[in-house]
Design an enzyme around this catalytic site. Structure first.
Site, PDB file in Angstrom:
ATOM      1  N   GLU A 463     -48.388  18.227  46.520  1.00 21.12           N
ATOM      2  CA  GLU A 463     -48.630  17.038  47.348  1.00 21.12           C
ATOM      3  C   GLU A 463     -47.604  15.915  47.226  1.00 21.12           C
ATOM      4  O   GLU A 463     -47.789  14.842  47.819  1.00 21.12           O
ATOM      5  CB  GLU A 463     -50.045  16.475  47.099  1.00 21.12           C
ATOM      6  CG  GLU A 463     -51.141  17.429  47.541  1.00 21.12           C
ATOM      7  CD  GLU A 463     -52.547  16.864  47.452  1.00 21.12           C
ATOM      8  OE1 GLU A 463     -53.455  17.477  48.019  1.00 21.12           O
ATOM      9  OE2 GLU A 463     -52.718  15.796  46.809  1.00 21.12           O
ATOM     10  N   SER A 464     -46.515  16.110  46.493  1.00 23.23           N
ATOM     11  CA  SER A 464     -45.528  15.032  46.396  1.00 23.23           C
ATOM     12  C   SER A 464     -44.793  14.826  47.718  1.00 23.23           C
ATOM     13  O   SER A 464     -44.516  13.688  48.122  1.00 23.23           O
ATOM     14  CB  SER A 464     -44.527  15.334  45.275  1.00 23.23           C
ATOM     15  OG  SER A 464     -45.183  15.356  44.022  1.00 23.23           O
TER      16      SER A 464
END
Length: 657
Positions: A463-464
Site C-alpha cells: 500500500e505504499s
C-alpha cells in the site's frame, strides 16, 4: 559358500568401502547451535536473569516474572518502558576437538533484532542494524577452545531512531505506528528501523517493540571448502521436460584444482549432472545443467499433487565428499499474466500453463513475539488454509519474511505464496546506509526462499504506492514543500523500482516482481480494471455489504470486514465480567482501530440484524455478520471469473487474542 554367493558378498564389501571413502564423514563441516547457558540483564543495571535463545526480551521478562503477560487486560500499557532500555545477553561456550581443529570457524546469526553490537572475548566482532538479515562472522583467530564469552548488546530501537526523526524538517508517513501508546507522543519512528512494522502497533495489534536473538545462533567449522548455497533454477518447465541449471556457491580457503560437483536424486541415487570446477580462494559459483524428462509437476491444493524432488549436491575433492546440500523443491512453471486486454490490464497466475483462480487470504505473523510460534502452530495455520480449499497466502509486508518451516509446509501442501518485501503503508528513508542494508536484506531472503516452489511472486511493499497516489500523500507533501515530495519520491523509486527488482532479477532470475500491492497503472492509485486491488469501501467507506456484489477487480489482493473474537477468546484477555462490554476499558484497549471501528461494527450489525440481547450474543452475531460479508464478497469474485482471478481476504490468522 558357493562361487555366486561369494562374488555377491565381495561386491557388497567393495560397495560399502567405496561408500565410506566417498562420504568422507571425517572431513565434513560441523555445526552446532548456541542455545544454552544464556542470561540477560538491563544494560544499566547489574541483575542477571536466565534467558531463552532464540527469544526476545519481553518473553524473557515474562519468564522471570519481571513483567506480566502484555496481552492480558491492560498490561500492554505497563510494559512500554521495555523498548526504551538497552539489553545485554551473554553466554559462555567451549569447542570440542573436532571443531577447534578445523581451519575455518565462524558464528552464524540467523536473526538479531535489531540494533546490536556483538563481542567475543571482549572484542567487537559485529555491528548490526537489520532484523531481517543474517550475519556470518569469521572467528578462527579470536576463539579459544575453552571458556569463550559471547556478549550481544541490543540498543533501544526507540532511542536509536528518535534523533533521526528529530533531525528531519519533514516526517515520513507510516502505517498505524502507535507512538502515543509508546509514550513518545507523535514521534512515529518505525520508518527508520529495518524491523517488523507491526511491532510498533497496527490497527489490529498491540505496540510491543521487541529486541533479542530472535532466530538461532550457530557455530560452523570446516576445512578447505564449504558449500554455501545451491540454487535450483528452473529455466523451462512443461509436462514433457524440465530444463534446470544448478548454481552452487562455494567458499574456498585456497586455490583448488579439479573440485567435482555432483547433483543427484537423494532418494534413488540417480545422478543428474556432474561438473568439474577450479576453485579460487574466496567465493566461487559453479553451474551445471540437466534435463528431467516427463517430470512430476508440482500443483496447488485442489489441482493435483504438490510433488517434491530432493536434489542432493555434493562437493568432492579426490574421493572425499567435503560438503553436501539437500534442496527440496517442486518442478513447476509459475507465471503472472499482466497484459492489456479489452477491459484494462489482466492480473492472474498461470501454473504449468493452466490459469488458476487464487482462493486465499492475507497472512500476518502469528505472534507479537515471533520465537513463540511453534512447529505445531505453523502446521495448524497452513492446514487451516488447506482444509478450507485455499491455494494462496499473501505474506504481508508489515511483518517478517517467514521461517523456513512456513514455506516448507506451503510447498508440501500446495499453497502458493505471494511474498511481500517487508515494507507497509509508508515511505522510507531509502538512501545511503539504509538502502545498502536493504540490499543485503533482499539478497539474504531471496537466496533463502528462491528454491521453494510455493513462491509465486515478489512484491515491493504493501500500500505504499497507493498511499502516495491514491490517498493524497503526494499532494499533501507537495503543498507542504515540493522539495520534500521530490526527495521522498526519489527514495521510493530507488528502492521499489530499481533496487528490489534488480535483486530479484539477479538472485531469482525468471521470478515475477510486482512493485507494490495494490498496483495498477503508473502514477495513479488502484482501480477496478488494472492489476490488483485493495477494496475497503465496504467497512472503512461504510458502504453496504451488498456492494461487494457490484465491485470488480482483476485480482482482489485485500479486502475484509472486522469482527470481535468469540467469547472464549475474549475471556483469555478479559476474564472479568466487568470487562464484558464493547466499550469497556479493556475491550477498547484491544480494539486498535478505536471507537470508530466499534461504532462501525455496531452500525453494520443493526443494519442486518436485531439488537443482540447481551455481550456474548453481540460477539456471536458479529462473527455471523463477518462470515456472511466475506462469503458474499468471495462468491461475487468467483462469479466474475475470468475478469477477476483472485480473492485474498484480510486476514487468515492473528498475533494476539
Amino acid at each position: 559358500m558357493n562361487i555366486q554367493r561369494k562374488n555377491n558378498y565381495t561386491r557388497i564389501i567393495i560397495f560399502f568401502l567405496l561408500i565410506l571413502s566417498y562420504t568422507g564423514v571425517s572431513g565434513a563441516p560441523v555445526k552446532t547451535e548456541l542455545n544454552s547457558g544464556w542470561r540477560f540483564r538491563q544494560w544499566r543495571l547489574n541483575n542477571w536473569y536466565p534467558a531463552t535463545v532464540p527469544g526476545v526480551v519481553h518473553t524473557d521478562l515474562i519468564a522471570n516474572k519481571i513483567i506480566e503477560d502484555p496481552f492480558f487486560r491492560l498490561n500492554e500499557r505497563s510494559v512500554q518502558w521495555v523498548d526504551k532500555e538497552d539489553w545485554m545477553y551473554e553466554t559462555f561456550f567451549d569447542l570440542n576437538d573436532e571443531m577447534f581443529d578445523k581451519k575455518n570457524i565462524r558464528l552464524h546469526f540467523m536473526g538479531l533484532d535489531t540494533y546490536v553490537s556483538v563481542y567475543l572475548n571482549g572484542e567487537k566482532i559485529l555491528e548490526g542494524d537489520n532484523m531481517f538479515r543474517e550475519w556470518k562472522v569469521d572467528i578462527k583467530d579470536k576463539v579459544k577452545q575453552k571458556d569463550n564469552k559471547l556478549e550481544v548488546l541490543f540498543r533501544s530501537p526507540i532511542k536509536e531512531d528518535i534523533p533521526k526523526w528529530d533531525a528531519l524538517p519533514y516526517q515520513y508517513p507510516t502505517g498505524p505506528d502507535q507512538s502515543q501508546q509508546g509514550g513518545i507522543f507523535n514521534k512515529t519512528v518505525s520508518s527508520f528501523a529495518r524491523k517488523a512494522g507491526y511491532h510498533y502497533g497496527w490497527d489490529w495489534g498491540p505496540r510491543l517493540v521487541t529486541s533479542g536473538i530472535w532466530r538461532p545462533v550457530y557455530l560452523e567449522a570446516w576445512n578447505e571448502a564449504k558449500l554455501e548455497d545451491v540454487f535450483i533454477q528452473q529455466k523451462e518447465v512443461n509436462k514433457q521436460k524440465a530444463s534446470i541449471t544448478v548454481h552452487v556457491d562455494i567458499l574456498s580457503d585456497k586455490d583448488i584444482s579439479g573440485a567435482q560437483i555432483i547433483v543427484k536424486d537423494k532418494k534413488s541415487g540417480k545422478t543428474y549432472a556432474t561438473c568439474t570446477a577450479d576453485l579460487k580462494k574466496g567465493t566461487n559459483v559453479a553451474t551445471t545443467d540437466f534435463v528431467i524428462n516427463n517430470p512430476q509437476l508440482w500443483w496447488t491444493n485442489g489441482l493435483g499433487e504438490p510433488h517434491l524432488y530432493e536434489f542432493q549436491t555434493d562437493i568432492v575433492l579426490g574421493s572425499q565428499v567435503i560438503d553436501s546440500n539437500i534442496s527440496r523443491t517442486g518442478i513447476r512453471s509459475v507465471k503472472v499474466i499482466n497484459k492489456p486486454d479489452q477491459y484494462g490490464t489482466t492480473f492472474y497466475f498461470e501454473l504449468n500453463g493452466v490459469p488458476v483462480f487464487m482462493k486465499g487470504a492475507n497472512y500476518i505473523p502469528s505472534d507479537n513475539f515471533l520465537p513463540r510460534v511453534t512447529k505445531q502452530k505453523y502446521e495448524k495455520t497452513i492446514l487451516d488454509a488447506v482444509n478450507t480449499n485455499m491455494n494462496m497466502l499473501r505474506v504481508w509486508g508489515g511483518g517478517t519474511y517467514e521461517n523456513d518451516i512456513f514455506y516448507d509446509l506451503c510447498d508440501q501442501h500446495g499453497i502458493l505464496v505471494w511474498q511481500d518485501f517487508m515494507f507497509a503503508c509508508g515511505m522510507y528513508p531509502s538512501e545511503g546506509d539504509y538502502l545498502e542494508s536493504v540490499r543485503y536484506e533482499a539478497i539474504d531472503n531471496i537466496k533463502r526462499l528462491r528454491n521453494h516452489p510455493s513462491i509465486a511472486l515478489w512484491c515491493g511493499n504493501n500500500e505504499s504506492y497507493d498511499g502516495w497516489f491514491g490517498w493524497g500523500r503526494k499532494e499533501d507533501y507537495t503543498k507542504q514543500n515540493p522539495e520534500y515530495a521530490r526527495v521522498m519520491w526519489k527514495q521510493y523509486a530507488d528502492l521499489f523500482h530499481k533496487l528490489l527488482p534488480d535483486m530479484v532479477e539477479q538472485y531469482a532470475p525468471g521470478a515475477f516482481y510486482w512493485p507494490s500491492s495494490p498496483y495498477g497503472l503508473p502514477g495513479q492509485g488502484c482501480d477496478d480494471k488494472n492489476g490488483d486491488r485493495h477494496y475497503w469501501e465496504v467497512w472503512h467507506g461504510r458502504k453496504p455489504i451488498t456492494q461487494y456484489n457490484n465491485e470488480r477487480s482483476r485480482f482482489f489482493s485485500e479486502y475484509g470486514f472486522q469482527s470481535f473474537p468469540e467469547f472464549e477468546s475474549v475471556k483469555i484477555y478479559a476474564p472479568e465480567s466487568g470487562d464484558w462490554a464493547i466499550t469497556s476499558e479493556v475491550m477498547m484497549e484491544h480494539q486498535r482501530a478505536g471507537s470508530y471501528a466499534n461504532n462501525l461494527i455496531e452500525e453494520y450489525l443493526l443494519n442486518e440484524y436485531r439488537k443482540p440481547k447481551d455481550f456474548e450474543s453481540f460477539l456471536y452475531m458479529n462473527q455471523v455478520l463477518q462470515g456472511d460479508a466475506v462469503k458474499i464478497a468471495m462468491e461475487a469474485h468467483r462469479r466474475d471469473m475470468p475478469y477477476c482471478m483472485g480473492t485474498l481476504f484480510w486476514q487468515h490468522n492473528d498475533c494476539w487474542p
